[in-house]
Design an enzyme around this catalytic site. Sequence first.
Site, PDB file in Angstrom:
ATOM      1  N   GLY A  25       1.034  -1.248   0.084  1.00 16.73           N
ATOM      2  CA  GLY A  25      -0.044  -0.092  -0.241  1.00 16.73           C
ATOM      3  C   GLY A  25       0.882   1.107  -0.252  1.00 16.73           C
ATOM      4  O   GLY A  25       2.218   1.426  -0.831  1.00 16.73           O
ATOM      5  N   SER A  26       0.395   2.241   0.511  1.00  9.17           N
ATOM      6  CA  SER A  26       1.439   3.804   0.411  1.00  9.17           C
ATOM      7  C   SER A  26       2.348   3.533   0.755  1.00  9.17           C
ATOM      8  O   SER A  26       2.847   4.642   0.827  1.00  9.17           O
ATOM      9  CB  SER A  26       0.278   5.042   1.111  1.00  9.17           C
ATOM     10  OG  SER A  26      -1.425   4.634   0.424  1.00  9.17           O
TER      11      SER A  26
END
Length: 587
Positions: free
Chosen positions: A293-294
Amino acid sequence: MVDAVPQSPKVANRFAVAIRAMFHLAIERSYARVGLVGLGFAVVFATIGVRLMSMAAFPDADNGEHRVAAAATTAIRPDIVDRNGEILATDIRTVSVFAEPRNIYDKDEAVELLTAVLPQLNATELRAKLSTKKGFVWVKREITPKQQAEVHRLGIPGIGFLPDHKRVYPNGVAAAHVLGFSNLDNIGIAGIEKYIDTQGNKALNDFGLVAKQTDLKPVQLSLDLRAQFALREELAWGIDHFKAKAAAGMILDVTTGEVIALASLPDFDPNDPAEALTPDRINRMNVGVYEMGSTFKAMTLAMALDSGKYNVNSTFDTRGGVLNWGRQKIHDYHPENRIITMPEVFVHSSNIGSARMALGIGVTGHKAFLKKMGLTDRMRTELPESAEPIVPSRWTEINTITIAFGHGLAVAPLQAAAAVGAITNGGNLIVPTFLKTTEADALKKATRVLKPETSEAMRFIMRLNATEGSAKKAAIPLYYVGGKTGTAEKVIHGRYSKNRLFTTFMAAAPMDKPKYLFVTIMDEPQAVAAESGHYATAAWNSGVVTGRVIQRVAPILGLPPQFDPPVKPFPLMVKLGAYHADKVDGR
């Protein structure tokens, strides 16, 4: 008084001749006797020679079993201790029961008596063992002194004992995935236990060079047992509180690469290694691979800054809240719909801004940077178990776009943590180690992957995210924390599922001069309505758990609280006039 009658010389002479004849061997008879004795010796030696050759050419099962038994009773392992000398694994002396089926005349009676004092035995299996024609079989390995006394009192012919060693883990589940376990023959099967054997311990035992455990130097790990207990307890709290399927976490010393604590739940007790065979007991930090993810945006920003093509004041257009690329549409989770600076890309976790950065570097440069950071190859540590990243077979621009914000490339969290460690420690990529080491030794093996200026910029941006962005939940006062959240949709049956999330949080402290990196991952956490409403994203679960870990573990590890803000923590950022550089302090 009667006088003795004198003997004549003739009689005396005959007597002497007779005596000599008694001890005289006729030469013709001595040859026959020597030949007979020699033949006897020849037959004996020939018989022995034939038997030896037969045993060498056709080793029977009994001999093999006896050799296995002998090896099992002599395998000795070194203690495993944590960085402070606390015992994590050790050997204790014990005994094992064996049987010689050929010498047991009443098998049924033997089975009845043995199962009475050793109820763990399966009567059917034991009867089958004793009914063979083998010369040696194990009855029960690693029994207690009380059990030995009870078996001894039975007085069953053909039942005996051999000295043995049992591996014990006095702290139970603590650090189970790091320690691994050994089998009944005291051979390492997984984790550090297996690593020890690859370093020559098995060979030393096989050659009989180890007489007692004190002959072996303890293996000192980088783990801190106190931090290990704390980390596991907070992860267990997180699973219960957020109703997650699983969780894992670690604490990494970014200056040495030492893993200070690592836990993956559900875990197992290495004293009962059969638990480890359950599929959900894997080491998620090292064996599982996930889209992070981020948190991957830290890689993207570091790549952009280090390339020289962008700087901390570069801007990116996110107007419209969507980036169209062919048939693909890239959206921001919380769109700003304006032109934003590089730090704002991170703080607002903009997928569009990250994608534009990566496209500016290009596919070739992007792939090369991630490889340099150790994210496209399998990471090798002392743990034998490791996973290979899942990399796109055909890497195009759309892959670069999605990987820029953490989708499309799956890695082990341990190697992602190593890359973030390099971003925060000044730019040195250090392969994580589970053995205690020093900073000087670690730097000898480190690889320079980023410029120090890039590292300062990233530390500033990560700290800014803790004061203004998604890392607020882990921003424990007085420890000057910085970090990044990561929320990824899990791939279910080949498609992303919006309701099944994998969340990550990485936080470092203190950000003016980082020492430790704290990592938490959670598998399918649920929203807690009273706290986050309908949100199940990383800030609301992995971020919360990470904050609890930092608050509890920082004093244990001797991380001093900063009652006053650090003086000029990011001088270059202030000089460049970076976004909100004047607001990033220790408060």
